[in-house]
Every structure is written in structure tokens, then in C-alpha cells.
Motif scaffolding. Structure first.
Motif, PDB file in Angstrom:
ATOM      1  N   ILE A  41       0.901  -1.265   0.065  1.00 14.96           N
ATOM      2  CA  ILE A  41      -0.082  -0.091  -0.064  1.00 14.96           C
ATOM      3  C   ILE A  41       0.828   1.060  -0.036  1.00 14.96           C
ATOM      4  CG2 ILE A  41      -1.870   1.197   1.124  1.00 14.96           C
ATOM      5  CD1 ILE A  41      -2.473  -1.386   2.688  1.00 14.96           C
ATOM      6  N   LYS A  42       0.825   1.978  -1.042  1.00  9.59           N
ATOM      7  CA  LYS A  42       1.508   3.446  -0.982  1.00  9.59           C
ATOM      8  C   LYS A  42       0.512   4.300  -1.798  1.00  9.59           C
ATOM      9  CE  LYS A  42       4.345   6.359   0.161  1.00  9.59           C
ATOM     10  NZ  LYS A  42       4.659   6.346   1.593  1.00  9.59           N
ATOM     11  N   HIS A  43       0.037   5.253  -1.388  1.00 13.71           N
ATOM     12  CA  HIS A  43      -0.976   6.387  -2.030  1.00 13.71           C
ATOM     13  C   HIS A  43      -0.125   7.488  -2.934  1.00 13.71           C
ATOM     14  CE1 HIS A  43      -4.286   4.818   0.450  1.00 13.71           C
ATOM     15  NE2 HIS A  43      -4.454   4.315  -0.546  1.00 13.71           N
ATOM     16  N   GLY A  44       0.597   7.944  -1.976  1.00 12.93           N
ATOM     17  CA  GLY A  44       1.274   9.131  -2.663  1.00 12.93           C
ATOM     18  C   GLY A  44       1.672   9.902  -1.290  1.00 12.93           C
ATOM     19  N   ALA A  45       2.101  11.582  -1.608  1.00 14.83           N
ATOM     20  CA  ALA A  45       1.996  12.024  -3.035  1.00 14.83           C
ATOM     21  C   ALA A  45       3.498  11.721  -3.723  1.00 14.83           C
ATOM     22  CB  ALA A  45       2.315  13.488  -2.561  1.00 14.83           C
ATOM     23  N   LEU A  46       3.808  12.399  -4.761  1.00 18.21           N
ATOM     24  CA  LEU A  46       4.899  12.113  -5.787  1.00 18.21           C
ATOM     25  C   LEU A  46       6.098  11.731  -4.954  1.00 18.21           C
ATOM     26  CD1 LEU A  46       6.009  11.302  -8.493  1.00 18.21           C
ATOM     27  CD2 LEU A  46       6.384  13.727  -8.806  1.00 18.21           C
ATOM     28  N   GLY A  47       6.525  12.582  -4.339  1.00 17.71           N
ATOM     29  CA  GLY A  47       7.960  12.704  -3.289  1.00 17.71           C
ATOM     30  C   GLY A  47       7.807  11.247  -2.550  1.00 17.71           C
ATOM     31  N   ASP A  48       6.767  10.969  -1.936  1.00 17.75           N
ATOM     32  CA  ASP A  48       6.422   9.831  -1.224  1.00 17.75           C
ATOM     33  C   ASP A  48       6.751   8.529  -2.027  1.00 17.75           C
ATOM     34  OD1 ASP A  48       6.226  11.317   1.224  1.00 17.75           O
ATOM     35  OD2 ASP A  48       4.270  11.513   1.045  1.00 17.75           O
ATOM     36  N   VAL A  49       5.987   8.545  -3.143  1.00 16.73           N
ATOM     37  CA  VAL A  49       6.103   7.392  -4.423  1.00 16.73           C
ATOM     38  C   VAL A  49       7.788   7.303  -4.516  1.00 16.73           C
ATOM     39  CG1 VAL A  49       5.504   6.664  -6.321  1.00 16.73           C
ATOM     40  CG2 VAL A  49       3.810   7.543  -4.778  1.00 16.73           C
ATOM     41  N   PRO A  82      18.320  27.584 -19.156  1.00 18.72           N
ATOM     42  CA  PRO A  82      17.132  27.234 -17.983  1.00 18.72           C
ATOM     43  C   PRO A  82      16.027  26.590 -18.758  1.00 18.72           C
ATOM     44  CG  PRO A  82      17.831  29.436 -17.978  1.00 18.72           C
ATOM     45  CD  PRO A  82      18.440  28.980 -19.264  1.00 18.72           C
ATOM     46  N   VAL A  83      15.745  25.414 -18.249  1.00 18.60           N
ATOM     47  CA  VAL A  83      14.389  24.431 -18.632  1.00 18.60           C
ATOM     48  C   VAL A  83      13.349  24.474 -17.513  1.00 18.60           C
ATOM     49  CG1 VAL A  83      13.747  22.527 -19.596  1.00 18.60           C
ATOM     50  CG2 VAL A  83      15.805  23.052 -20.170  1.00 18.60           C
ATOM     51  N   LEU A  84      12.360  24.951 -17.816  1.00 22.24           N
ATOM     52  CA  LEU A  84      11.338  24.990 -16.770  1.00 22.24           C
ATOM     53  C   LEU A  84      10.170  24.078 -16.732  1.00 22.24           C
ATOM     54  CD1 LEU A  84      10.690  29.221 -17.303  1.00 22.24           C
ATOM     55  CD2 LEU A  84      12.463  27.845 -16.111  1.00 22.24           C
ATOM     56  N   ILE A  85      10.092  23.378 -15.500  1.00 16.47           N
ATOM     57  CA  ILE A  85       8.848  22.298 -15.687  1.00 16.47           C
ATOM     58  C   ILE A  85       7.838  22.866 -14.482  1.00 16.47           C
ATOM     59  CG2 ILE A  85      10.553  20.681 -16.517  1.00 16.47           C
ATOM     60  CD1 ILE A  85      10.751  19.630 -13.847  1.00 16.47           C
ATOM     61  N   GLY A  86       6.597  22.280 -14.560  1.00 13.57           N
ATOM     62  CA  GLY A  86       5.541  22.490 -13.781  1.00 13.57           C
ATOM     63  C   GLY A  86       4.335  22.385 -14.473  1.00 13.57           C
ATOM     64  N   GLY A 125       7.661  17.397  -5.488  1.00 14.86           N
ATOM     65  CA  GLY A 125       7.524  16.056  -5.876  1.00 14.86           C
ATOM     66  C   GLY A 125       8.464  15.885  -6.950  1.00 14.86           C
ATOM     67  N   PRO A 126       8.557  16.717  -8.120  1.00 16.95           N
ATOM     68  CA  PRO A 126       9.629  16.427  -9.322  1.00 16.95           C
ATOM     69  C   PRO A 126      10.902  16.518  -8.956  1.00 16.95           C
ATOM     70  CG  PRO A 126       7.779  17.985  -9.825  1.00 16.95           C
ATOM     71  CD  PRO A 126       7.451  17.627  -8.370  1.00 16.95           C
ATOM     72  N   LEU A 127      11.410  17.216  -7.659  1.00 19.46           N
ATOM     73  CA  LEU A 127      12.558  17.431  -7.331  1.00 19.46           C
ATOM     74  C   LEU A 127      13.207  15.872  -6.673  1.00 19.46           C
ATOM     75  CD1 LEU A 127      15.026  19.438  -6.964  1.00 19.46           C
ATOM     76  CD2 LEU A 127      12.598  20.183  -7.617  1.00 19.46           C
ATOM     77  N   HIS A 128      12.366  15.141  -6.082  1.00 19.49           N
ATOM     78  CA  HIS A 128      12.539  13.793  -5.913  1.00 19.49           C
ATOM     79  C   HIS A 128      13.101  12.939  -6.624  1.00 19.49           C
ATOM     80  CE1 HIS A 128      11.428  13.986  -1.553  1.00 19.49           C
ATOM     81  NE2 HIS A 128      10.465  15.030  -1.932  1.00 19.49           N
ATOM     82  N   LEU A 129      12.253  13.043  -7.835  1.00 18.48           N
ATOM     83  CA  LEU A 129      12.551  12.140  -9.055  1.00 18.48           C
ATOM     84  C   LEU A 129      13.796  12.791  -9.700  1.00 18.48           C
ATOM     85  CD1 LEU A 129      11.687   9.828 -10.942  1.00 18.48           C
ATOM     86  CD2 LEU A 129      10.048  11.479 -12.022  1.00 18.48           C
ATOM     87  N   ILE A 130      13.881  13.798  -9.871  1.00 21.31           N
ATOM     88  CA  ILE A 130      15.087  14.395 -10.605  1.00 21.31           C
ATOM     89  C   ILE A 130      16.362  14.093 -10.021  1.00 21.31           C
ATOM     90  CG2 ILE A 130      16.213  16.777 -11.126  1.00 21.31           C
ATOM     91  CD1 ILE A 130      13.441  17.788 -11.690  1.00 21.31           C
ATOM     92  N   SER A 131      16.393  14.105  -8.501  1.00 22.18           N
ATOM     93  CA  SER A 131      17.825  13.923  -7.874  1.00 22.18           C
ATOM     94  C   SER A 131      17.761  12.271  -7.856  1.00 22.18           C
ATOM     95  CB  SER A 131      17.387  14.357  -6.298  1.00 22.18           C
ATOM     96  OG  SER A 131      16.259  13.916  -5.694  1.00 22.18           O
ATOM     97  N   ALA A 132      16.760  11.607  -7.692  1.00 22.59           N
ATOM     98  CA  ALA A 132      17.024  10.063  -7.687  1.00 22.59           C
ATOM     99  C   ALA A 132      17.600   9.714  -9.143  1.00 22.59           C
ATOM    100  CB  ALA A 132      15.433   9.360  -7.479  1.00 22.59           C
ATOM    101  N   VAL A 133      17.312  10.475  -9.895  1.00 17.93           N
ATOM    102  CA  VAL A 133      18.206   9.719 -11.475  1.00 17.93           C
ATOM    103  C   VAL A 133      19.646  10.255 -11.315  1.00 17.93           C
ATOM    104  CG1 VAL A 133      16.069   9.338 -12.549  1.00 17.93           C
ATOM    105  CG2 VAL A 133      17.373  11.482 -12.686  1.00 17.93           C
ATOM    106  N   GLY A 134      19.943  10.922 -10.452  1.00 17.34           N
ATOM    107  CA  GLY A 134      21.701  11.337 -10.187  1.00 17.34           C
ATOM    108  C   GLY A 134      21.806  12.734 -10.631  1.00 17.34           C
ATOM    109  N   CYS A 135      20.795  13.660 -10.870  1.00 18.35           N
ATOM    110  CA  CYS A 135      21.138  14.866 -10.872  1.00 18.35           C
ATOM    111  C   CYS A 135      21.432  15.492  -9.926  1.00 18.35           C
ATOM    112  CB  CYS A 135      19.936  15.626 -11.814  1.00 18.35           C
ATOM    113  SG  CYS A 135      20.029  17.278 -12.042  1.00 18.35           S
ATOM    114  N   LYS A 136      22.483  16.555 -10.167  1.00 15.27           N
ATOM    115  CA  LYS A 136      22.845  17.478  -9.026  1.00 15.27           C
ATOM    116  C   LYS A 136      21.720  18.258  -8.686  1.00 15.27           C
ATOM    117  CE  LYS A 136      26.221  20.498  -9.830  1.00 15.27           C
ATOM    118  NZ  LYS A 136      27.592  21.267  -9.805  1.00 15.27           N
TER     119      LYS A 136
END
Length: 311
Positions: free
Chosen positions: A11-19, A205-209, A255-266
């Protein structure tokens, strides 16, 4: 099969960072239970993304019905009982998911790893509310006999981002955050100034959101026309691929910062007093935290000082 049981529920609901922080535990559960049938109970925003991981045989959507929404609650209870689960890993450990333990009749209760009263594998460490989410998951899984949580692997998430036509050197800026938590956002003007600085250094600069960041991103684009606006154009897989290719990323605690850092980005992540990095900071190869009680007081120079562009 190392782990006991043929039918496993996670069981894991979220949010994105938690996932994202649960990816290592997901991998550990799959490795421990070999070829068992593993079902993930999650919320709709993450189902399609996590299906690609290959770690789960089935993914069920939890609409999280209210107690009085019997037309939704009763089918959920029946579905959980019908799963005939031998063990449940409750990685959400919320009041809601604790109550799911009681959906199962006494004589047919599965082994339960969580904090529900009366469960077979209780995570009752006094430190569980004082340590980072990842350490809490690791400690919880040890109670159930899973002693090793591997490094996260998001290779399955990568998408083809060639359609964006990005330059070789680009940096991700993530100016958004929870719509109801504006105190967790560094001012858009500071992001705009940072974008100008990066552009002058030859880093695009690349902007996401999402739609909620439209005003902030418009301001950044006004100050820095050389930036690339990818807001509302990316899915979770795209964000992972963008992170894997970026020189660096700067953003709020979102949340997106969790995914970005998890793939090795500084990654440089900005915290206010509204959240505690010791409990929920993104994890990765190179993650730096800057914290000010009021993010309006965090200077551009302080952020630039963490970028190490000459390194």
C-alpha cells in the motif's frame, strides 16, 4: 521464493515525493518475494507510471472513499478480502490504511507490516516519526525480515525526450509546489534572476511545472527569453529523463525534485520552515539543501554559491 506467501499487497498512496522515496522498498519487496503475486494499492495519478516498473503484477486504484460512501467503500472491502493476501506491507501507515487492517475478518487476517493495532509485524520504533522517510521504510521492512534495500533504479521510467530539442547543457528549474502551501515557494522573481544567470553562463534554463505554475513561469520567461518552457508538457517519465541529462536542478520542496535527484542529477532543493528536510529531503547522488524560515529571505547569491558551476 525467500519471503513467505504467494499473494502480497503493498500500500502506497502518494504524494509523488513519497512514491519516489518508496522505490527502493518496492524493489526490496519484489526481490524478497521472488515470483509471488504482488499487488500495489495506490492512487490514480501514480498507477500508470508505477505499472512500467515491472515490480507489480497488478495495480489497484484506491479512490479513498469516505466512511459514508458505502457504494465505494463496500467494493473496496470486498476486493481486499478477495485478494487472499498472505502479507500486507503498509508503506503509507496513515489512519486510513491502518483501518484497512480491520477490513479483514479475524480468522483470515494476513500478516501485516505496519502500525495497525494488533498487526503481526508492527513497526513500533519510537524513532519512526523522527527519521527520514527512507530510513523509516528500511527500519519497517527489517521487522518483516527484509534486511536489504537496494539503490533505486529508475531506468524503466526513461522516455525519449528528443522531441524537446534541448541543448547539450541545460538546467532544470522547478518553481512550483503545493498550491495550498505558497510558503514553500522561493519567489518567482528569484527564479527569474537565477535563469538569467544560468543563461549568461551558457546553461539553458528549462522550466517544468503544471498549470498552477503558469504565472511564475511567465515571469521567468519574461526576464529570460532564452529559457525553455516545458510546463504542462512532461509526464513523470519525461521528468526522469530530463533529470538524467541535466547539468543541475534547482527547485522548491516538491515532488518532481525527488524524481530528478533520484536519477542522479545534481540538485539544490529549497526549504522553508514549512517542512523539515531531515524528514523528507530528496535523496540522490548530489543533493544540497538550502533552508530559510521565509524563502523570501533566501538570496540569489546564496543559491548560486551552491551550484559549483566551475567544478
Amino acid at each position: 521464493m525467500a519471503g513467505k506467501g504467494r499473494n502480497i499487497l503493498v500500500i502506497k498512496h502518494g504524494a509523488l515525493g513519497d512514491v519516489i522515496l518508496a522505490q527502493g522498498p518496492f524493489q526490496a519487496i519484489r526481490a524478497h518475494h521472488g515470483d509471488a503475486r504482488i499487488v500495489l494499492l495506490t492512487t490514480r495519478p501514480f498507477a500508470a507510471f508505477l505499472e512500467k516498473s515491472g515490480l507489480f503484477d497488478e495495480i489497484w486504484i484506491d479512490e479513498r472513499p469516505k466512511i459514508w460512501q458505502l457504494s465505494k467503500l463496500i467494493p473496496l472491502i470486498r476486493k481486499l478480502r478477495g485478494g487472499r493476501f498472505d502479507r500486507v506491507y503498509d508503506l503509507q501507515t496513515s489512519t486510513r490504511t491502518n483501518s484497512y487492517f480491520n477490513f479483514f475478518p479475524k480468522r483470515r487476517k494476513p500478516e501485516w507490516c505496519g502500525i495497525a493495532k494488533g498487526c503481526s509485524h508492527p513497526h513500533d520504533s519510537p524513532l519512526r516519526t523522527k527519521i527520514h522517510t527512507i530510513e523509516r521504510h528500511i527500519d519497517q521492512l527489517k521487522v518483516a525480515g527484509i534486511d536489504t534495500v537496494p539503490p533505486v533504479d529508475f531506468s524503466w521510467a526513461m522516455t525519449d525526450i528528443s522531441r524537446f530539442g534541448l541543448p547539450v547543457k541545460y538546467a532544470l528549474l522547478v518553481p512550483g509546489g503545493s498550491a495550498h502551501r505558497p510558503e514553500k515557494r522561493w519567489p518567482a522573481l528569484r527564479f527569474a534572476e537565477l535563469a538569467e544567470y544560468l543563461d549568461e553562463k551558457g546553461i539553458t534554463p528549462v522550466l517544468i511545472g503544471g498549470k498552477a505554475e503558469a504565472d511564475a513561469i511567465a515571469k521567468i520567461m519574461e526576464f529570460c527569453p532564452g529559457a525553455i518552457d516545458l510546463s504542462t508538457k512532461t509526464d513523470f517519465g519525461d521528468i526522469a529523463s530530463l533529470g538524467a541529462g541535466a547539468v543541475l536542478a534547482v527547485g522548491n520542496d516538491t515532488g518532481p525534485l525527488h524524481l530528478i535527484s533520484a536519477v542522479g542529477c545534481k540538485t539544490v532543493v529549497l526549504f522553508s520552515r514549512a517542512s523539515d528536510p531531515n524528514m523528507s529531503r530528496p535523496r540522490g547522488r548530489d543533493v544540497r539543501v538550502l533552508r530559510e524560515d521565509d524563502l523570501a529571505d533566501l538570496s540569489l547569491g546564496h543559491v548560486i554559491g551552491e551550484l559549483d558551476l566551475e567544478a
